[in-house]
Design a protein around this motif. Structure first.
Motif, short mmCIF file in Angstrom:
data_model
loop_
_atom_site.label_atom_id
_atom_site.label_comp_id
_atom_site.label_asym_id
_atom_site.label_seq_id
_atom_site.Cartn_x
_atom_site.Cartn_y
_atom_site.Cartn_z
N VAL A 1 10.62 2.15 2.14
CA VAL A 1 10.49 0.85 2.81
C VAL A 1 11.77 0.04 2.61
O VAL A 1 12.34 -0.49 3.57
CB VAL A 1 9.28 0.07 2.27
N ASN A 2 12.24 -0.01 1.36
CA ASN A 2 13.42 -0.80 1.03
C ASN A 2 14.66 0.05 0.80
O ASN A 2 15.78 -0.43 0.87
CB ASN A 2 13.15 -1.62 -0.24
N GLY A 3 14.45 1.34 0.48
CA GLY A 3 15.54 2.25 0.18
C GLY A 3 15.05 3.36 -0.73
O GLY A 3 13.87 3.42 -1.09
N PRO A 4 15.94 4.27 -1.16
CA PRO A 4 15.55 5.40 -2.01
C PRO A 4 14.88 4.99 -3.32
O PRO A 4 14.08 5.75 -3.88
CB PRO A 4 16.89 6.11 -2.29
N GLU A 5 15.19 3.79 -3.80
CA GLU A 5 14.62 3.34 -5.08
C GLU A 5 13.11 3.21 -5.06
O GLU A 5 12.45 3.21 -6.13
CB GLU A 5 15.25 2.01 -5.50
N ASP A 6 12.50 3.12 -3.87
CA ASP A 6 11.04 3.00 -3.78
C ASP A 6 10.33 4.19 -4.41
O ASP A 6 9.23 4.06 -4.95
CB ASP A 6 10.59 2.89 -2.31
N PHE A 7 10.98 5.37 -4.36
CA PHE A 7 10.31 6.58 -4.82
C PHE A 7 10.33 6.73 -6.34
O PHE A 7 9.68 7.61 -6.89
CB PHE A 7 10.93 7.81 -4.13
N ARG A 8 11.07 5.86 -7.02
CA ARG A 8 11.00 5.84 -8.48
C ARG A 8 9.63 5.36 -8.97
O ARG A 8 9.20 5.68 -10.07
CB ARG A 8 12.08 4.91 -9.04
N PHE A 9 8.98 4.57 -8.10
CA PHE A 9 7.68 4.00 -8.48
C PHE A 9 6.51 4.62 -7.71
O PHE A 9 5.39 4.16 -7.81
CB PHE A 9 7.70 2.48 -8.23
N ALA A 10 6.81 5.68 -6.92
CA ALA A 10 5.75 6.35 -6.16
C ALA A 10 5.04 7.33 -7.07
O ALA A 10 5.48 8.47 -7.26
CB ALA A 10 6.36 7.05 -4.95
N SER A 11 3.94 6.90 -7.67
CA SER A 11 3.28 7.65 -8.74
C SER A 11 2.83 9.05 -8.32
O SER A 11 3.06 10.03 -9.03
CB SER A 11 2.08 6.86 -9.28
N VAL A 12 2.20 9.16 -7.14
CA VAL A 12 1.70 10.46 -6.69
C VAL A 12 2.86 11.41 -6.38
O VAL A 12 2.84 12.59 -6.76
CB VAL A 12 0.80 10.30 -5.43
N PHE A 13 3.90 10.89 -5.73
CA PHE A 13 5.08 11.69 -5.41
C PHE A 13 5.75 12.20 -6.69
O PHE A 13 6.11 13.38 -6.79
CB PHE A 13 6.06 10.85 -4.59
N ARG A 14 5.89 11.34 -7.69
CA ARG A 14 6.53 11.73 -8.96
C ARG A 14 5.71 12.81 -9.67
O ARG A 14 6.25 13.75 -10.24
CB ARG A 14 6.67 10.52 -9.90
N LEU A 15 4.39 12.68 -9.59
CA LEU A 15 3.50 13.64 -10.23
C LEU A 15 3.59 15.01 -9.56
O LEU A 15 3.68 16.05 -10.22
CB LEU A 15 2.06 13.13 -10.17
#
Length: 248
Positions: A150-164
């Motif tokens: 939404v805002n940039g690549p940094e959003d995926f640092r907090f994407a819990s399901v994606f990180r898991l």
């Protein structure tokens, strides 16, 4: 004098209905474009029940206005009271429906904020899982518009399901990677470097800004068109009733 006034009213009624006819044709064209557009926009619309409903409403409204504009023109030229009354009632229904839709869009506008989309992305995004409608929709958006999150690549640092699911090994999903050309069939510049978060190989702009900039002109144009259609419908109803009362 009364005959001249009635004749003037008849031609004004015809002109207004001709514009309604054209407005209906435009809405119908936009609705059909949304449903068949091959650039990926159709996938985005189809994946969201609210958007797909809106597209069908657009098609229905366009078809109705197209038909009613034609009927109004016929009623005015032939001075047929039955057609004029039918036209007036249906234009009134459509007018009220469009007004209600505009009010609802204004009330629920907070569901289209940057914060809302960021929250939904970080909670539900599952990466390359195309069986998940939400994730597949986001992948289509990011590839089509050449953006990331939404805002940039940094959003995926907090994407819990994606990180898991990626075991914390990927900084961004593959959909964020730069392609040549920037389409679903485009070749990735470097998948490995991109997934590691290297700036040179990924799209750094957030999708919210990109899409907003892309559609900003069209949003204002659509708003102006909607106001114009409502005004034309209002005047058409007034002329229809005046002509109806003037016909002996």
């Amino acid at each position: 004098m009364e005959g001249d006034c009635l004749s003037c009213m008849k031609y004004l009624m015809f002109v207004f209905n001709f514009f309604i006819f054209l407005g209906g044709a435009c809405l119908l064209g936009i609705g059909i474009w949304v449903m068949v557009d091959p650039t990926g926009f159709r996938e985005i619309v189809a994946a969201n029940p609210l958007l797909i409903t809106g597209a069908y409403i657009l098609l229905a409204m366009g078809g109705l206005l197209f038909l009613l504009g034609f009927l109004g023109c016929c009623g005015a030229v032939r001075e047929n009271k039955c057609l004029l009354l039918f036209f007036f009632l249906f234009i009134l229904i459509i007018f009220l429906a469009e007004l209600s839709a505009a009010i609802l869009a204004f009330i629920f506008r907070e569901n289209l904020t940057r914060e809302f989309f960021t929250k939904e992305l970080t909670k539900h995004y599952q990466g390359n899982n195309d069986t998940d409608v939400f994730s597949a929709t986001w992948n289509s958006v990011m590839i089509t518009f050449g953006c990331c999150g939404v805002n940039g690549p940094e959003d995926f640092r907090f994407a819990s399901v994606f990180r898991l699911l990626t075991l914390d090994s990927d900084e961004v999903p593959e959909a964020c990677c730069r392609r040549e050309p920037q389409t679903r069939d485009g070749v990735l510049l470097s998948r490995e470097e991109c997934l590691l978060g290297r700036d040179l190989f990924l799209n750094k702009q957030g999708c919210y800004t990109v899409i907003l900039n892309t559609f900003e002109t069209y949003v204002y144009l659509a708003g102006a068109l909607a106001i114009g259609v409502l005004a034309i419908e209002l005047f058409a109803m007034i002329f229809a009733m005046c002509l109806f009362r003037g016909i002996q």
